[in-house]
Motif scaffolding. Structure first.
Motif, PDB file in Angstrom:
ATOM      1  N   GLY A 110      29.588  36.451  36.060  1.00  0.00           N
ATOM      2  CA  GLY A 110      30.277  35.496  36.929  1.00  0.00           C
ATOM      3  C   GLY A 110      31.559  34.985  36.305  1.00  0.00           C
ATOM      4  N   PHE A 111      31.531  34.776  35.000  1.00  0.00           N
ATOM      5  CA  PHE A 111      32.728  34.307  34.306  1.00  0.00           C
ATOM      6  C   PHE A 111      33.807  35.389  34.305  1.00  0.00           C
ATOM      7  CE2 PHE A 111      35.333  33.201  30.622  1.00  0.00           C
ATOM      8  CZ  PHE A 111      35.615  31.880  30.923  1.00  0.00           C
ATOM      9  N   VAL A 112      33.425  36.635  34.128  1.00  0.00           N
ATOM     10  CA  VAL A 112      34.400  37.737  34.188  1.00  0.00           C
ATOM     11  C   VAL A 112      35.016  37.788  35.587  1.00  0.00           C
ATOM     12  CG1 VAL A 112      34.705  40.241  34.072  1.00  0.00           C
ATOM     13  CG2 VAL A 112      33.331  39.084  32.344  1.00  0.00           C
ATOM     14  N   ALA A 113      34.204  37.603  36.621  1.00  0.00           N
ATOM     15  CA  ALA A 113      34.719  37.588  37.996  1.00  0.00           C
ATOM     16  C   ALA A 113      35.702  36.433  38.192  1.00  0.00           C
ATOM     17  CB  ALA A 113      33.567  37.484  38.990  1.00  0.00           C
ATOM     18  N   LEU A 114      35.400  35.265  37.621  1.00  0.00           N
ATOM     19  CA  LEU A 114      36.293  34.120  37.704  1.00  0.00           C
ATOM     20  C   LEU A 114      37.637  34.432  37.043  1.00  0.00           C
ATOM     21  CD1 LEU A 114      36.292  30.676  37.956  1.00  0.00           C
ATOM     22  CD2 LEU A 114      36.492  31.129  35.522  1.00  0.00           C
ATOM     23  N   VAL A 115      37.590  35.037  35.872  1.00  0.00           N
ATOM     24  CA  VAL A 115      38.817  35.390  35.156  1.00  0.00           C
ATOM     25  C   VAL A 115      39.631  36.411  35.962  1.00  0.00           C
ATOM     26  CG1 VAL A 115      39.734  36.525  33.082  1.00  0.00           C
ATOM     27  CG2 VAL A 115      37.965  34.786  32.876  1.00  0.00           C
ATOM     28  N   MET A 116      38.959  37.375  36.578  1.00  0.00           N
ATOM     29  CA  MET A 116      39.675  38.362  37.388  1.00  0.00           C
ATOM     30  C   MET A 116      40.335  37.709  38.598  1.00  0.00           C
ATOM     31  SD  MET A 116      37.182  41.669  37.197  1.00  0.00           S
ATOM     32  CE  MET A 116      38.256  42.659  38.227  1.00  0.00           C
ATOM     33  N   ALA A 117      39.671  36.746  39.232  1.00  0.00           N
ATOM     34  CA  ALA A 117      40.259  36.027  40.364  1.00  0.00           C
ATOM     35  C   ALA A 117      41.470  35.215  39.900  1.00  0.00           C
ATOM     36  CB  ALA A 117      39.215  35.123  41.004  1.00  0.00           C
ATOM     37  N   GLN A 118      41.352  34.620  38.733  1.00  0.00           N
ATOM     38  CA  GLN A 118      42.462  33.866  38.161  1.00  0.00           C
ATOM     39  C   GLN A 118      43.653  34.785  37.896  1.00  0.00           C
ATOM     40  OE1 GLN A 118      41.505  30.657  35.308  1.00  0.00           O
ATOM     41  NE2 GLN A 118      42.494  31.984  33.814  1.00  0.00           N
ATOM     42  N   GLN A 119      43.385  35.979  37.372  1.00  0.00           N
ATOM     43  CA  GLN A 119      44.453  36.948  37.116  1.00  0.00           C
ATOM     44  C   GLN A 119      45.122  37.373  38.409  1.00  0.00           C
ATOM     45  OE1 GLN A 119      42.378  40.041  35.074  1.00  0.00           O
ATOM     46  NE2 GLN A 119      42.390  38.973  33.129  1.00  0.00           N
ATOM     47  N   ALA A 120      44.331  37.597  39.452  1.00  0.00           N
ATOM     48  CA  ALA A 120      44.890  38.013  40.743  1.00  0.00           C
ATOM     49  C   ALA A 120      45.795  36.924  41.307  1.00  0.00           C
ATOM     50  CB  ALA A 120      43.762  38.331  41.718  1.00  0.00           C
ATOM     51  N   ALA A 121      45.401  35.663  41.151  1.00  0.00           N
ATOM     52  CA  ALA A 121      46.210  34.559  41.651  1.00  0.00           C
ATOM     53  C   ALA A 121      47.507  34.412  40.862  1.00  0.00           C
ATOM     54  CB  ALA A 121      45.413  33.267  41.595  1.00  0.00           C
ATOM     55  N   MET A 122      47.454  34.673  39.558  1.00  0.00           N
ATOM     56  CA  MET A 122      48.624  34.498  38.706  1.00  0.00           C
ATOM     57  C   MET A 122      49.530  35.728  38.694  1.00  0.00           C
ATOM     58  SD  MET A 122      46.958  32.523  35.472  1.00  0.00           S
ATOM     59  CE  MET A 122      48.522  32.245  34.667  1.00  0.00           C
ATOM     60  N   GLY A 123      48.950  36.912  38.903  1.00  0.00           N
ATOM     61  CA  GLY A 123      49.726  38.146  38.828  1.00  0.00           C
ATOM     62  C   GLY A 123      50.016  38.542  37.396  1.00  0.00           C
ATOM     63  N   ARG A 124      50.638  39.682  37.186  1.00  0.00           N
ATOM     64  CA  ARG A 124      51.083  40.159  35.876  1.00  0.00           C
ATOM     65  C   ARG A 124      49.959  40.500  34.903  1.00  0.00           C
ATOM     66  NH1 ARG A 124      55.743  36.206  33.860  1.00  0.00           N
ATOM     67  NH2 ARG A 124      56.255  38.017  32.630  1.00  0.00           N
ATOM     68  N   TYR A 125      48.789  40.889  35.397  1.00  0.00           N
ATOM     69  CA  TYR A 125      47.679  41.218  34.506  1.00  0.00           C
ATOM     70  C   TYR A 125      47.127  42.617  34.779  1.00  0.00           C
ATOM     71  CZ  TYR A 125      47.705  36.529  32.660  1.00  0.00           C
ATOM     72  OH  TYR A 125      48.070  35.372  32.029  1.00  0.00           O
ATOM     73  N   LEU A 126      47.973  43.548  35.182  1.00  0.00           N
ATOM     74  CA  LEU A 126      47.520  44.912  35.463  1.00  0.00           C
ATOM     75  C   LEU A 126      47.050  45.623  34.196  1.00  0.00           C
ATOM     76  CD1 LEU A 126      50.248  46.013  38.024  1.00  0.00           C
ATOM     77  CD2 LEU A 126      47.932  45.184  38.487  1.00  0.00           C
ATOM     78  N   HIS A 127      47.489  45.176  33.041  1.00  0.00           N
ATOM     79  CA  HIS A 127      47.106  45.787  31.768  1.00  0.00           C
ATOM     80  C   HIS A 127      45.679  45.425  31.358  1.00  0.00           C
ATOM     81  CE1 HIS A 127      48.373  41.702  30.769  1.00  0.00           C
ATOM     82  NE2 HIS A 127      47.543  41.787  29.751  1.00  0.00           N
ATOM     83  N   TRP A 128      45.110  44.385  31.949  1.00  0.00           N
ATOM     84  CA  TRP A 128      43.850  43.834  31.471  1.00  0.00           C
ATOM     85  C   TRP A 128      42.655  44.760  31.686  1.00  0.00           C
ATOM     86  CZ3 TRP A 128      39.309  42.437  33.929  1.00  0.00           C
ATOM     87  CH2 TRP A 128      38.396  41.756  33.134  1.00  0.00           C
ATOM     88  N   ALA A 129      42.429  45.263  32.894  1.00  0.00           N
ATOM     89  CA  ALA A 129      41.215  46.035  33.201  1.00  0.00           C
ATOM     90  C   ALA A 129      41.057  47.281  32.319  1.00  0.00           C
ATOM     91  CB  ALA A 129      41.157  46.403  34.674  1.00  0.00           C
ATOM     92  N   PRO A 130      42.085  48.119  32.162  1.00  0.00           N
ATOM     93  CA  PRO A 130      41.903  49.282  31.291  1.00  0.00           C
ATOM     94  C   PRO A 130      41.610  48.904  29.835  1.00  0.00           C
ATOM     95  CG  PRO A 130      43.904  49.523  32.595  1.00  0.00           C
ATOM     96  CD  PRO A 130      43.387  48.148  32.823  1.00  0.00           C
TER      97      PRO A 130
END
Length: 87
Positions: free
Chosen positions: A48-68
């Motif tokens: 759930g915390f990972v999902a929260l962080v991913m939602a935060q990244q989507a809202a902020m943008g500029r985190y395409l490097h994170w998932a890989p």
């Protein structure tokens, strides 16, 4: 079943101007969120915390490097990656 990998990808720099400066440029977590991530023991809470962080990244943008990088670090440490983390 292995432990869920923390959202941190090991960059840990807080150098952006404005309100985004409170968020890490590597994973988007704030310093208090990084402390919380270290304390999560139960699998459902960690996912759930990972999902929260991913939602935060989507809202902020500029985190395409994170998932890989997240997947690479998890595989290197032998930890599980939640199914919803896509490349």
């Amino acid at each position: 079943m292995a432990k869920v990998q923390s959202p941190c990808i090991g960059i840990c720099k807080f150098r952006r101007p404005g309100p985004a400066g409170a968020h890490c440029i590597g994973c988007s977590m704030t310093k208090p969120q990084k402390k919380i991530a270290k304390s999560l023991k139960k699998r459902d809470r960690a996912e759930g915390f990972v999902a929260l962080v991913m939602a935060q990244q989507a809202a902020m943008g500029r985190y395409l490097h994170w998932a890989p990088e997240y997947r690479r670090r998890a595989m290197k440490k032998g930890r599980d990656v939640p199914d919803f983390v896509l490349e």
